[in-house]
Design a protein around this motif. Sequence first.
Motif, PDB file in Angstrom:
ATOM      1  N   ARG A  95       1.334  17.405  -9.078  1.00 58.38           N
ATOM      2  CA  ARG A  95       0.177  18.305  -9.002  1.00 58.38           C
ATOM      3  C   ARG A  95      -1.044  17.474  -8.595  1.00 58.38           C
ATOM      4  NH1 ARG A  95      -1.900  19.847 -15.129  1.00 58.38           N
ATOM      5  NH2 ARG A  95      -2.117  17.718 -15.934  1.00 58.38           N
ATOM      6  N   LYS A  96      -2.058  18.104  -7.993  1.00 56.66           N
ATOM      7  CA  LYS A  96      -3.131  17.346  -7.347  1.00 56.66           C
ATOM      8  C   LYS A  96      -4.501  17.960  -7.631  1.00 56.66           C
ATOM      9  CE  LYS A  96      -0.302  15.877  -3.345  1.00 56.66           C
ATOM     10  NZ  LYS A  96       0.996  16.488  -3.745  1.00 56.66           N
ATOM     11  N   VAL A  97      -5.496  17.077  -7.823  1.00 56.41           N
ATOM     12  CA  VAL A  97      -6.906  17.461  -7.841  1.00 56.41           C
ATOM     13  C   VAL A  97      -7.673  16.448  -6.997  1.00 56.41           C
ATOM     14  CG1 VAL A  97      -6.865  18.571 -10.107  1.00 56.41           C
ATOM     15  CG2 VAL A  97      -7.362  16.135  -9.957  1.00 56.41           C
ATOM     16  N   GLY A  98      -8.713  16.908  -6.307  1.00 59.16           N
ATOM     17  CA  GLY A  98      -9.509  15.955  -5.539  1.00 59.16           C
ATOM     18  C   GLY A  98     -10.452  16.598  -4.556  1.00 59.16           C
ATOM     19  N   LEU A 121      -0.959   8.778  -9.905  1.00 54.94           N
ATOM     20  CA  LEU A 121      -1.049   8.228  -8.559  1.00 54.94           C
ATOM     21  C   LEU A 121      -2.349   8.692  -7.914  1.00 54.94           C
ATOM     22  CD1 LEU A 121       0.108   6.894  -5.956  1.00 54.94           C
ATOM     23  CD2 LEU A 121       1.203   9.104  -5.474  1.00 54.94           C
ATOM     24  N   THR A 122      -3.098   7.750  -7.381  1.00 55.63           N
ATOM     25  CA  THR A 122      -4.374   8.046  -6.726  1.00 55.63           C
ATOM     26  C   THR A 122      -4.291   7.542  -5.294  1.00 55.63           C
ATOM     27  OG1 THR A 122      -5.474   7.707  -8.852  1.00 55.63           O
ATOM     28  CG2 THR A 122      -6.865   7.786  -6.903  1.00 55.63           C
ATOM     29  N   SER A 123      -4.626   8.410  -4.317  1.00 58.03           N
ATOM     30  CA  SER A 123      -4.388   8.008  -2.928  1.00 58.03           C
ATOM     31  C   SER A 123      -5.333   8.697  -1.966  1.00 58.03           C
ATOM     32  CB  SER A 123      -2.940   8.300  -2.534  1.00 58.03           C
ATOM     33  OG  SER A 123      -2.651   9.675  -2.638  1.00 58.03           O
ATOM     34  N   LEU A 124      -5.434   8.097  -0.790  1.00 54.37           N
ATOM     35  CA  LEU A 124      -6.154   8.649   0.356  1.00 54.37           C
ATOM     36  C   LEU A 124      -5.109   9.206   1.306  1.00 54.37           C
ATOM     37  CD1 LEU A 124      -8.847   8.945   1.947  1.00 54.37           C
ATOM     38  CD2 LEU A 124      -8.413   6.659   2.874  1.00 54.37           C
ATOM     39  N   GLN A 125      -5.108  10.515   1.504  1.00 50.89           N
ATOM     40  CA  GLN A 125      -4.112  11.181   2.353  1.00 50.89           C
ATOM     41  C   GLN A 125      -4.796  11.779   3.573  1.00 50.89           C
ATOM     42  OE1 GLN A 125      -1.130  12.588  -1.320  1.00 50.89           O
ATOM     43  NE2 GLN A 125      -2.224  14.118  -0.103  1.00 50.89           N
ATOM     44  N   PHE A 126      -4.076  11.833   4.704  1.00 45.85           N
ATOM     45  CA  PHE A 126      -4.699  12.352   5.925  1.00 45.85           C
ATOM     46  C   PHE A 126      -3.640  12.842   6.905  1.00 45.85           C
ATOM     47  CE2 PHE A 126      -4.371   7.774   5.758  1.00 45.85           C
ATOM     48  CZ  PHE A 126      -3.755   7.394   6.944  1.00 45.85           C
ATOM     49  N   ARG A 127      -4.004  13.900   7.618  1.00 48.60           N
ATOM     50  CA  ARG A 127      -3.201  14.434   8.728  1.00 48.60           C
ATOM     51  C   ARG A 127      -4.073  14.355   9.969  1.00 48.60           C
ATOM     52  NH1 ARG A 127      -2.164  19.436   7.004  1.00 48.60           N
ATOM     53  NH2 ARG A 127      -0.190  18.815   6.016  1.00 48.60           N
ATOM     54  N   ARG A 128      -3.622  13.607  10.962  1.00 47.52           N
ATOM     55  CA  ARG A 128      -4.475  13.301  12.107  1.00 47.52           C
ATOM     56  C   ARG A 128      -4.631  14.472  13.074  1.00 47.52           C
ATOM     57  NH1 ARG A 128      -5.610   7.825  12.529  1.00 47.52           N
ATOM     58  NH2 ARG A 128      -4.417   6.486  11.108  1.00 47.52           N
ATOM     59  N   THR A 129      -3.586  15.258  13.278  1.00 42.28           N
ATOM     60  CA  THR A 129      -3.628  16.399  14.194  1.00 42.28           C
ATOM     61  C   THR A 129      -2.914  17.580  13.547  1.00 42.28           C
ATOM     62  OG1 THR A 129      -1.587  15.690  15.291  1.00 42.28           O
ATOM     63  CG2 THR A 129      -3.685  14.941  16.253  1.00 42.28           C
ATOM     64  N   ILE A 137      -2.473   6.334   1.982  1.00 39.47           N
ATOM     65  CA  ILE A 137      -2.794   4.982   1.536  1.00 39.47           C
ATOM     66  C   ILE A 137      -2.965   5.050   0.023  1.00 39.47           C
ATOM     67  CG2 ILE A 137      -4.402   3.053   1.675  1.00 39.47           C
ATOM     68  CD1 ILE A 137      -5.254   4.088   4.423  1.00 39.47           C
ATOM     69  N   LYS A 138      -2.096   4.387  -0.712  1.00 36.06           N
ATOM     70  CA  LYS A 138      -2.152   4.430  -2.164  1.00 36.06           C
ATOM     71  C   LYS A 138      -3.213   3.468  -2.685  1.00 36.06           C
ATOM     72  CE  LYS A 138       2.700   5.735  -2.771  1.00 36.06           C
ATOM     73  NZ  LYS A 138       4.009   5.364  -3.373  1.00 36.06           N
ATOM     74  N   SER A 139      -3.962   3.933  -3.682  1.00 36.58           N
ATOM     75  CA  SER A 139      -4.962   3.076  -4.316  1.00 36.58           C
ATOM     76  C   SER A 139      -4.279   2.001  -5.141  1.00 36.58           C
ATOM     77  CB  SER A 139      -5.885   3.909  -5.208  1.00 36.58           C
ATOM     78  OG  SER A 139      -6.781   3.071  -5.909  1.00 36.58           O
ATOM     79  N   LYS A 140      -5.013   0.929  -5.359  1.00 37.68           N
ATOM     80  CA  LYS A 140      -4.509  -0.163  -6.197  1.00 37.68           C
ATOM     81  C   LYS A 140      -4.565   0.191  -7.679  1.00 37.68           C
ATOM     82  CE  LYS A 140      -6.132  -3.533  -2.778  1.00 37.68           C
ATOM     83  NZ  LYS A 140      -6.715  -2.494  -1.891  1.00 37.68           N
ATOM     84  N   ILE A 141      -5.248   1.281  -8.015  1.00 31.69           N
ATOM     85  CA  ILE A 141      -5.294   1.724  -9.406  1.00 31.69           C
ATOM     86  C   ILE A 141      -4.665   3.105  -9.527  1.00 31.69           C
ATOM     87  CG2 ILE A 141      -7.378   0.391  -9.876  1.00 31.69           C
ATOM     88  CD1 ILE A 141      -8.904   3.088  -9.913  1.00 31.69           C
ATOM     89  N   THR A 142      -4.307   3.473 -10.741  1.00 27.19           N
ATOM     90  CA  THR A 142      -3.795   4.806 -11.031  1.00 27.19           C
ATOM     91  C   THR A 142      -4.656   5.458 -12.102  1.00 27.19           C
ATOM     92  OG1 THR A 142      -2.277   3.966 -12.724  1.00 27.19           O
ATOM     93  CG2 THR A 142      -1.432   4.144 -10.467  1.00 27.19           C
TER      94      THR A 142
END
Length: 501
Positions: A95-98, A121-129, A137-142
């Motif tokens: 499940r996700k919040v952000g 799990l904390t991360s930067l997610q992206f869809r380019r097109t 890109i997963k963060s170094k912290i959780t």
Amino acid sequence: MKKSKLLFLWITLILWNTSDAQKTGIFDGHGDIGINVKPGAATYIPESGQYVISGAGENVWADHDEFHFVWKKMKGDFLLYTKAEFLGNWVTYHRKVGWMVRKSLDGNSPHVNAVEHGDGLTSLQFRRTAGAVTEEIKSKITKANIIQLERKGSTYTMRVAKYGEPFVTEQVTNIDLGDEVYVGLFVGSHNADVIETGVFRDVRITVPFNGDADNSTQMTLGSNLELMDIASGDRQIIYTVPYSIQAPNYTNDGKSLIFNGSDGLVYNFDLKSRTPRLINTGTIKSNNNDHVLSFDGKMIGLSSTVKELGGSIIYTVPLAGGTPSQITPKGPSYLHGWSPDGKSLVFCGERNGEYDVYKVPATGGTEVKLTTEKGLDDGPEYTPDGKYIYFNSVRSGLMQIWRMKPDGSEQEQVTTDDFNNWFAHISPDGKGMVFLSFLKEEVVPGVHPPYKHVYIRYVPITGGTPKVLAYVYGGQGSINTPSWSPDSKSIAFISNSDMTK
């Protein structure tokens, strides 16, 4: 009203799926993203500044997304900040919040999001097109609950932290979502049959300064006057203006704040009516953000520019207003502290090309130089018991907090970390201090410009690891002066944003 009670009131409401035109708090609309998504909901609670958002959906991943989105349209660069938490036990660990930035409200839209998952799990997610596979890109912290996402051109920077700790940063470049985008908060359940709920507070959408700010930058951005509860870390914006106000001081009765405006005048801000009143400072009308109240609350010390005398000159005037008395004969002299017995003022003065800490009688008289090391010594302030003067100095390399006896003896370093630390303010009960921390990647040690990523941090007076209280876009003018409430339970500060866009 306590958070639990506010959430109880919200939970008793009937869930509904509103149209995208439904305004919620600072956002323009909200709704479900994807096809045939189980209806979500969004509620703003003004009393606490919380956004309570519920969403379902199979996932925010792969080539399409399903979730509930609370959004507004924006152009240009921006900085998004919130403290986010899940409500209740989780059904699925994904499940996700952000924060989410999308090109469109289509389920397969290009996007960037900064997200915390149910398992931490904390991360930067992206869809380019459109329709492309989501990257991560997963963060170094959780288990981060502080989430910040910044757009600068086509670069997106995620900064995340467990509250109280400094940010950990990840970044992706060359993401073209177009100039106008949908910006907002989101919740997804990672289970099409389940609704999950996220709670967001201290939500801030900042439009940053267009350029690289330094000490000479004219302070033109809008200002938020904020109060922060030290125990909980909760923030409240109590006054917003589209121009610069700076350096709030609490009055002794806790009923008002003193701040200066970009017009060079000083104001008394009534906390009950939330209105400012001009303080009469006579002909002294070029006041900067180095102003200090006497410990008895009857007088205010001012620093005001007089070009023919060399710059900032120190004056004192009754808090109720009146004719100011000149204290220092020449400048620059920047006032920062008043002794508890009311007899002395301490200031940062430039004399013969060196900036040092000086002491002068509160009625005027001979200056006494308290520091002699090469480099900038600034921000002197007495402890409430009068036993020490705290100040900041670059003598060890980075700007750090130091302290000394009132006669200048026994100078010792207090902070020893990897930030540039300025303006230590001791709590009225003498138990702790707050100070402003600049990132060494953004500023050199001897300057404290506006419009930077800064921390307001706290440390017990007995020492320890500093705790981040507030993650702020500000700097110069945020907490230049003593900013504690009389009961030592809260502080006041200024954050900034371009409010013309």
